[in-house]
Design a protein around this motif. Structure first.
Motif, mmCIF file in Angstrom:
data_model
loop_
_atom_site.group_PDB
_atom_site.id
_atom_site.type_symbol
_atom_site.label_atom_id
_atom_site.label_comp_id
_atom_site.label_asym_id
_atom_site.label_seq_id
_atom_site.Cartn_x
_atom_site.Cartn_y
_atom_site.Cartn_z
ATOM 1 N N UNK A 85 0.840 -1.212 0.000
ATOM 2 C CA UNK A 85 0.000 0.000 0.000
ATOM 3 C C UNK A 85 0.869 1.254 0.000
ATOM 4 N N UNK A 86 1.948 1.233 0.766
ATOM 5 C CA UNK A 86 2.843 2.392 0.830
ATOM 6 C C UNK A 86 3.487 2.679 -0.524
ATOM 7 N N UNK A 87 3.646 1.630 -1.344
ATOM 8 C CA UNK A 87 4.288 1.780 -2.653
ATOM 9 C C UNK A 87 3.301 1.872 -3.804
ATOM 10 N N UNK A 88 2.026 1.875 -3.531
ATOM 11 C CA UNK A 88 1.025 1.791 -4.603
ATOM 12 C C UNK A 88 1.076 2.948 -5.595
ATOM 13 N N UNK A 89 1.561 4.089 -5.188
ATOM 14 C CA UNK A 89 1.601 5.231 -6.107
ATOM 15 C C UNK A 89 2.887 5.302 -6.936
ATOM 16 N N UNK A 97 11.188 7.080 2.007
ATOM 17 C CA UNK A 97 10.364 8.073 2.703
ATOM 18 C C UNK A 97 8.932 7.579 2.876
ATOM 19 N N UNK A 98 8.423 6.834 1.906
ATOM 20 C CA UNK A 98 7.040 6.350 1.965
ATOM 21 C C UNK A 98 6.849 5.238 3.002
ATOM 22 N N UNK A 99 7.840 4.363 3.160
ATOM 23 C CA UNK A 99 7.683 3.224 4.066
ATOM 24 C C UNK A 99 8.662 3.236 5.222
ATOM 25 N N UNK A 100 9.844 3.749 4.997
ATOM 26 C CA UNK A 100 10.880 3.704 6.020
ATOM 27 C C UNK A 100 11.741 2.469 5.865
ATOM 28 N N UNK A 101 12.485 2.164 6.893
ATOM 29 C CA UNK A 101 13.390 1.015 6.850
ATOM 30 C C UNK A 101 12.893 -0.147 7.708
ATOM 31 N N UNK A 102 11.707 0.011 8.287
ATOM 32 C CA UNK A 102 11.140 -1.067 9.106
ATOM 33 C C UNK A 102 9.612 -0.979 9.074
#
Length: 183
Positions: free
Chosen positions: A16-20, A139-144
């Motif tokens: 979802x965080x990467x959907x765009x 930036x959209x999801x972070x590293x965790x």
């Protein structure tokens, strides 16, 4: 991965965080997986050998207890975005059992031979289909992601027909760990 809903939920949240973002091919929920071992080209392994590999893996995994692990770390790579499965060393008994079963049936030359120390267990949530900067994705999801604990209690032999992103996969059989052989 359907037997591990907490992993599916973490992967779905990451997707979802990467959907765009263009240039990403999301792994379908039903095909989320941890690749343990590539046995060889599907065309080079007979149905009888596949059945024998599953039987051999079942025999070996009867001696291996289920493995508690967690996912949390997001792994960014030029080819994919994954969730790391940790501690990796905890999964080595499963890798060893699968490798031994495979080599017993098809021989030592066919199975990919990455050493346990170089194996990075992960669940790929998206494959890259275009070159793009990772900064906006980080930036959209972070590293965790929020930590999800799971106990890996089975390994499934899957045949991949054709290119990976076509998702023409066929489960052949599942081998369960010691405490789950009755499931």
């Amino acid at each position: 991965m359907s037997r591990y809903p907490q992993v599916c939920d973490a992967a779905t949240a990451a997707q979802r965080a990467f959907s765009s973002f263009p240039g990403l091919h999301m792994t379908p929920r039903e095909w989320l997986h941890i690749t343990t071992l590539m046995a060889g080209p599907a065309e080079a392994i007979t149905r009888e050998q596949m059945s024998a590999m599953v039987s051999a893996a079942r025999a070996r995994l009867r001696e291996v207890p289920p493995v508690p692990v967690f996912i949390e770390k997001v792994l960014y790579h030029a080819e994919a975005i994954s969730l790391g499965v940790q501690p990796a060393q905890a999964l080595v008994p499963l890798l060893d059992a699968v490798r031994s079963a495979t080599r017993t049936i098809i021989g030592p030359g066919e199975a990919s031979d990455s050493s346990p120390s170089s194996w990075i267990p992960h669940v790929t949530v998206a494959y890259s289909t275009a070159e793009q900067p990772t900064g906006p994705m980080i930036s959209a999801l972070g590293t965790a992601v929020p930590r999800r604990e799971v106990t890996i209690d089975a390994v499934t032999l899957v045949v991949q027909w054709g290119p990976e992103r076509r998702w023409d996969w066929e489960p052949v059989g599942t081998a369960c760990c010691a405490a789950t052989t009755g499931k």
